[in-house]
Scaffold this motif. Sequence first.
Motif: not given
Length: 184
Positions: A41, A119, A121
């Motif tokens: 991530h 964020e 991933e």
Amino acid sequence: MFCCGALVLYLILSQAGGLLHPSEDDSVPEEWMLLHVVQGHIGAGNYSYLRLSHDGRIVLHMRSLKGDADLYVSDKTLQPSFDTYKLQSTTCGQDVVVVPEDFLRPVGIGIYGHPSHMESEFEIRVFYDQTAPKDLFDESSYPSDDGQEEQKFPQGMEEDFQEEESIFWTILIGLLKIIVEILF
């Protein structure tokens, strides 16, 4: 009771449908050999870096599991970015980059977390393309001009050297941190 039975039937049929219609991850040629799967991530606007040492034609398949991660590749720097790269893939879906056989090793891989998401991933699948034709006129298989043949190390020895180098730097940085803490 009827609702529970219908729900169970729906789940069974959805699982069977997944078997009948394989996901896009399964749509790679049989000649490609899976070398690594890397998951990670990355925060918005940040980079994460990987190093590729495998020889040959390598295919990088990156899928953003959450958010939007972009892929930058270079054989000139181990920390490629959107300013310094040779190959890139910056789609909102699956990113694919084919690293040519003639790229100098190690190859730097940069994963960038797009600022549109806090964020991201990602999952990168690294494939070796066994269908790439062998170059019969490859100069590296002949002695160099000075008459001495270049020494080549097997893949395993190169990885061992990189692991030793990484351990050395980890220890050195740890010692420097301790010294800085003592002095300040």
